[in-house]
Design an enzyme around this catalytic site. Structure first.
Site, PDB file in Angstrom:
ATOM      1  N   PRO A  33      48.073  35.823  32.565  1.00  9.16           N
ATOM      2  CA  PRO A  33      47.399  37.039  33.020  1.00  9.16           C
ATOM      3  C   PRO A  33      48.399  38.003  33.643  1.00  9.16           C
ATOM      4  O   PRO A  33      49.201  37.615  34.489  1.00  9.16           O
ATOM      5  CB  PRO A  33      46.405  36.521  34.063  1.00  9.16           C
ATOM      6  CG  PRO A  33      46.977  35.221  34.529  1.00  9.16           C
ATOM      7  CD  PRO A  33      47.712  34.640  33.367  1.00  9.16           C
ATOM      8  N   THR A  35      48.471  42.079  35.103  1.00  6.40           N
ATOM      9  CA  THR A  35      47.770  43.330  35.377  1.00  6.40           C
ATOM     10  C   THR A  35      48.440  44.479  34.640  1.00  6.40           C
ATOM     11  O   THR A  35      49.643  44.695  34.774  1.00  6.40           O
ATOM     12  CB  THR A  35      47.761  43.618  36.887  1.00  6.40           C
ATOM     13  OG1 THR A  35      47.076  42.554  37.553  1.00  6.40           O
ATOM     14  CG2 THR A  35      47.062  44.933  37.192  1.00  6.40           C
ATOM     15  N   GLN A 110      40.255  36.237  33.734  1.00 10.50           N
ATOM     16  CA  GLN A 110      40.659  35.831  35.083  1.00 10.50           C
ATOM     17  C   GLN A 110      39.819  36.622  36.071  1.00 10.50           C
ATOM     18  O   GLN A 110      39.851  37.853  36.089  1.00 10.50           O
ATOM     19  CB  GLN A 110      42.144  36.095  35.341  1.00 10.50           C
ATOM     20  CG  GLN A 110      42.590  35.520  36.682  1.00 10.50           C
ATOM     21  CD  GLN A 110      43.990  35.951  37.073  1.00 10.50           C
ATOM     22  OE1 GLN A 110      44.228  37.107  37.397  1.00 10.50           O
ATOM     23  NE2 GLN A 110      44.927  35.017  37.041  1.00 10.50           N
ATOM     24  N   HIS A 177      41.270  33.372  40.175  1.00  6.73           N
ATOM     25  CA  HIS A 177      42.584  33.753  40.710  1.00  6.73           C
ATOM     26  C   HIS A 177      42.676  33.318  42.166  1.00  6.73           C
ATOM     27  O   HIS A 177      42.195  33.983  43.068  1.00  6.73           O
ATOM     28  CB  HIS A 177      42.768  35.262  40.584  1.00  6.73           C
ATOM     29  CG  HIS A 177      44.206  35.703  40.722  1.00  6.73           C
ATOM     30  ND1 HIS A 177      45.175  34.915  41.309  1.00  6.73           N
ATOM     31  CD2 HIS A 177      44.828  36.853  40.335  1.00  6.73           C
ATOM     32  CE1 HIS A 177      46.337  35.571  41.279  1.00  6.73           C
ATOM     33  NE2 HIS A 177      46.145  36.733  40.693  1.00  6.73           N
ATOM     34  N   TYR A 182      46.186  36.835  47.110  1.00  6.59           N
ATOM     35  CA  TYR A 182      44.916  37.534  47.015  1.00  6.59           C
ATOM     36  C   TYR A 182      43.831  36.730  47.746  1.00  6.59           C
ATOM     37  O   TYR A 182      44.139  35.740  48.407  1.00  6.59           O
ATOM     38  CB  TYR A 182      44.588  37.812  45.550  1.00  6.59           C
ATOM     39  CG  TYR A 182      45.613  38.722  44.911  1.00  6.59           C
ATOM     40  CD1 TYR A 182      45.775  40.029  45.365  1.00  6.59           C
ATOM     41  CD2 TYR A 182      46.463  38.269  43.903  1.00  6.59           C
ATOM     42  CE1 TYR A 182      46.743  40.867  44.817  1.00  6.59           C
ATOM     43  CE2 TYR A 182      47.431  39.103  43.349  1.00  6.59           C
ATOM     44  CZ  TYR A 182      47.565  40.393  43.806  1.00  6.59           C
ATOM     45  OH  TYR A 182      48.533  41.222  43.275  1.00  6.59           O
TER      46      TYR A 182
END
Length: 373
Positions: A33, A35, A110, A177, A182
């Site tokens: 994954p 972004t 995700q 995630h 995060y």
């Protein structure tokens, strides 16, 4: 070992199917994954579908999408990162699923909540404050909202609903995630979790929120629907951070997550070949597999000679071989390997590695981040 021998090993080791719950992944290569922020208004368009389908057509067995925001006002911090709620965004994701399946791949979204990484006033919901376990940012400053029990319940429900929706749309599983500083990881890490209730204190208590999300997700989908959990020691802008200094501490994290229903762990490191603890050459994925008994995915600079940090300063990465990766996979240290920047550089990376055409691999450079190709 000569090139033809390496090609034969790669074909044998990496092209093996892998069964995960009710899913059979056609080979051992996953797309990591990453972004990208090419979804205006949070809606993935035809270009996003083509981007993922191109990697599936290029031989990737499992696509794990970029992080996509669950339905909670404080989940995001960008208007161009895709959402996983709202009819417009979900229609876009349904098109993505169809395109990847048509290209012969499998795909999981995700599911993501950024927590205290949110910038105050940022889209998609400018009025939502940054929220986390204690309202503490990764740098230790109290700049946000400490989540109440109502907040926790709402976020848990949002992850469960997103997983339910993913199954309805035809996705092949979901990934939660729980890495890189995060929201879920903020609960796991003592640097951001200063709570004195049942969600803070000991490592086992700090894992409670993550385990409750996993359990709620597991409850919301079919028993054989794969639920992956992505974890890391490092955080964005804090590459020395650690959740667990020993295998025993690591077990305090993975055991409750395993019991809650994780199907496999995706273990994020900056360099997959580095040992996680002294007196063993196992990397993080190797240790988690050993402790949990669950399959694991490794990731970290696969096929490249520089880690991702240099990307942000414009460094170009050179192509490297996969011999060390094959060594580890042949001894079953982990089960799947996630490839990131190498697949941005060359969508056919997997097929070229399978076929021994490594001399044709296109190297990654930072300019590739500016387009969705």
């Amino acid at each position: 070992m000569n090139t033809s021998d390496t090609a034969a090993r790669a074909a044998q080791v990496l092209s093996r199917p892998f069964t995960l719950g009710g899913l059979t992944v056609p080979n051992r290569i996953a797309m990591a994954p990453m972004t990208r922020e090419f979804s205006p208004g949070g809606v993935p368009g035809a270009d996003v579908a083509d981007y993922y389908a191109r990697r599936a057509a290029g031989g990737v067995g499992l696509i794990i999408t970029e992080g996509t925001y669950v339905d909670h006002a404080a989940a995001g911090t960008s208007g161009a990162v895709p959402r996983f709620h709202g009819e417009d965004a979900l229609a876009g994701w349904e098109h993505v699923v169809r395109a990847v399946h048509a290209a012969g791949g499998t795909i999981m979204p995700q599911l993501w909540h950024v927590g205290m990484a949110r910038e105050a006033g940022a889209p998609p919901f400018p009025d939502a404050p940054p929220s986390g376990p204690s309202g503490i940012a990764l740098n230790g400053t109290p700049t946000g909202h400490a989540m109440t029990q109502r907040d926790l319940d709402d976020v848990i429900a949002a992850f469960a609903e997103a997983a339910r929706t993913a199954e309805r749309l035809g996705f092949d599983g979901v990934e939660l995630h729980g890495a890189h500083g995060y929201l879920i990881d903020q609960f796991l890490w003592s640097g951001t979790n200063r709570r004195t209730d049942a969600y803070g204190g000991s490592l086992a208590a700090r894992t409670r929120f993550a385990a409750e999300i996993v359990a709620a997700v597991r409850e919301s989908v079919a028993p054989d629907f794969p639920v992956l959990f992505r974890m890391s020691q490092w955080k964005m802008n804090n590459y020395q951070a650690r959740l667990a200094d020993t295998p025993e501490e690591l077990n305090d994290i993975v055991a409750p997550l395993t019991d809650a229903g994780v199907s496999a762990f995706h273990c994020s490191t900056r360099r997959y070949w580095l040992p996680e603890y002294e007196d063993s050459d196992l990397n993080l994925a190797g240790w988690v597999k050993k402790l949990s008994g669950r399959p694991t995915v490794t990731v970290g600079s696969v096929g490249l000679d520089k880690e991702f940090i240099g990307t942000f300063s414009g460094e170009q990465s050179g192509v490297t071989g996969v011999e060390r990766l094959l060594d580890r996979m042949e001894r079953d240290e982990f089960d799947l390997v996630a490839v990131g920047r190498s697949l941005l550089g060359d969508p056919e990376w997997a097929t070229k590695v399978f076929e021994g055409r490594t001399d044709e691999l296109r190297p990654f450079d930072a300019s590739m981040l500016r387009t969705l190709s």
